[in-house]
Design an enzyme around this catalytic site. Structure first.
Site, PDB file in Angstrom:
ATOM      1  N   THR A   1      41.244   8.748   4.715  1.00  9.04           N
ATOM      2  CA  THR A   1      41.485   7.944   3.499  1.00  9.04           C
ATOM      3  C   THR A   1      42.955   7.511   3.643  1.00  9.04           C
ATOM      4  OG1 THR A   1      40.153   9.634   2.228  1.00  9.04           O
ATOM      5  CG2 THR A   1      41.622   8.492   1.077  1.00  9.04           C
TER       6      THR A   1
ATOM      7  N   ASP B   1      36.464   8.086   9.860  1.00  7.20           N
ATOM      8  CA  ASP B   1      36.385   9.389   8.873  1.00  7.20           C
ATOM      9  C   ASP B   1      36.425  10.559   9.402  1.00  7.20           C
ATOM     10  OD1 ASP B   1      34.873  10.968   6.900  1.00  7.20           O
ATOM     11  OD2 ASP B   1      35.191   9.416   5.684  1.00  7.20           O
ATOM     12  N   SER B   2      37.180  11.247   9.000  1.00  8.00           N
ATOM     13  CA  SER B   2      37.291  12.683   9.599  1.00  8.00           C
ATOM     14  C   SER B   2      36.038  13.526   9.748  1.00  8.00           C
ATOM     15  CB  SER B   2      38.298  13.442   8.942  1.00  8.00           C
ATOM     16  OG  SER B   2      37.841  13.813   7.752  1.00  8.00           O
TER      17      SER B   2
ATOM     18  N   ASP C   1      38.728  16.003   5.281  1.00  4.71           N
ATOM     19  CA  ASP C   1      37.575  16.719   5.388  1.00  4.71           C
ATOM     20  C   ASP C   1      37.599  17.729   6.279  1.00  4.71           C
ATOM     21  OD1 ASP C   1      36.438  15.727   3.187  1.00  4.71           O
ATOM     22  OD2 ASP C   1      35.003  14.228   4.305  1.00  4.71           O
TER      23      ASP C   1
END
Length: 335
Positions: A12, A57-58, A90
């Site tokens: 993010t 994105d993790s 995350d």
């Protein structure tokens, strides 16, 4: 002047708005960093940034990315005084745990951070997290893998993600914060690990089969019997309280015994964020101990999974792994 390497993995913190929602964009994020005058002010360390490819994105982070981050740190270890890893929230606690084991002999600061609100937004938590992480990494006070977020510096393998939408997103339920950040950065010196005196050794992780089972009321243990094969190397069981399981039909212990006989290492953790597993303290936990499970004590599930990956990747015997899972190796367990 201290030199810090920033490793940008995605998440993010560096995302921008697109027609499909927030997504990481390297050039836009670099431009946003250049617009923060504090990052180039007197008193800040010098820093360079390297970008992972692709940015993720993790939730898409895997063992492959853990190894890539570890390799970047090892390859640049001599040239920098510390490292800041920008990461999605995350799975940040999983990556922090993995790096804490992977980087054996580490004596430098490795600080993972990110944000709940992207840096591109007018109101965000990204700016402070980046600035403070760089200052901590350059402080010569921290010699381990940590997670900084929302004014708290936590040991990486003690952290859990606590909230999906609060700016204080992480907690360390069984170990005190390593530093509290307010007007000043107040380090908790007794809680910090001493610097390692050995050489850094990178232990890449093998993608060994590891599973997690969360016990719940009415669980049908026989559904898991088919996965308890010789292929399954390790399994983490999240039990009630201090290691308790439902006693109905006495169905789990034979499955655990079968897995243990097949060479699977079974580690018992608690679903309670705070507290420790004590196998044998209650009758409902004695069956797990008798079947060959080992206690994770107050280890987090994230750290238990990472530790299993690490120990199996070192090629240790099952019996040696069982012994080491009940010992603290990187400050991950309170014995």
């Amino acid at each position: 002047m201290k030199r810090i390497l920033v490793i940008y993995t995605g998440g993010t913190i560096g995302m921008v708005s697109t027609p499909s929602g927030y997504a990481p964009e390297k050039e836009a994020f670099h431009d946003l960093l250049d617009r923060i005058p504090e990052l180039h002010a007197d008193g800040m360390p010098t820093w360079d940034i390297v970008d992972m490819e692709p940015l993720l994105d993790s939730s898409n982070i895997t063992v492959l990315e853990w190894n890539a981050i570890g390799r970047l740190i090892a390859d640049h270890y001599a040239a920098y005084d510390g490292f800041v890893v920008l990461h999605g929230t995350d799975t940040m606690a999983y990556t922090a745990s993995a790096l804490s084991f992977m980087l054996r002999g580490n004596a430098k600061s490795v600080i993972l951070t990110g944000s709940q609100i992207p840096l591109c937004e007018l109101r965000n938590d990204a700016r402070d997290n980046i600035i403070t992480s760089l200052l901590i990494a350059a402080s010569d006070r921290v010699h381990e893998v940590c997670l900084y977020f929302g004014g708290k510096l936590l040991r990486g393998n003690r952290a859990i993600k606590y909230s999906a939408d609060d700016l204080i997103a992480f907690e360390s339920p069984n170990y005190p914060a390593l530093a509290d950040v307010g007007i000043s950065i107040r380090y908790n010196a007794p809680a910090l690990l001493p610097p390692s005196r050995g050489q850094l050794v990178l232990q890449p992780f093998k993608n060994v089969p590891i599973g997690v089972i969360k016990v719940f009321p009415g669980i049908q243990f026989d559904l898991f019997d088919s996965i308890m094969t010789e292929r399954l190397k390790g399994i983490v069981i999240e039990t009630f309280g201090a290691g308790n399981i439902p006693g109905h039909a006495n169905s789990l212990p034979p499955i655990i015994r079968k897995a243990s006989d097949n060479g699977t290492v079974i580690v018992v953790c608690s679903q309670c964020p705070h507290g420790t597993v004590s196998l044998g303290a209650y009758e409902t936990s004695s069956a797990l101990k008798d079947a060959g499970a080992v206690s994770g004590y107050d280890i987090t599930t994230e750290a238990a999974v990472a530790k299993l990956y690490y120990l199996f990747s070192r090629g240790l015997s099952r019996d040696e792994i069982r012994v080491r899972m009940e010992r603290s190796m990187r400050g991950e367990i309170t014995i």
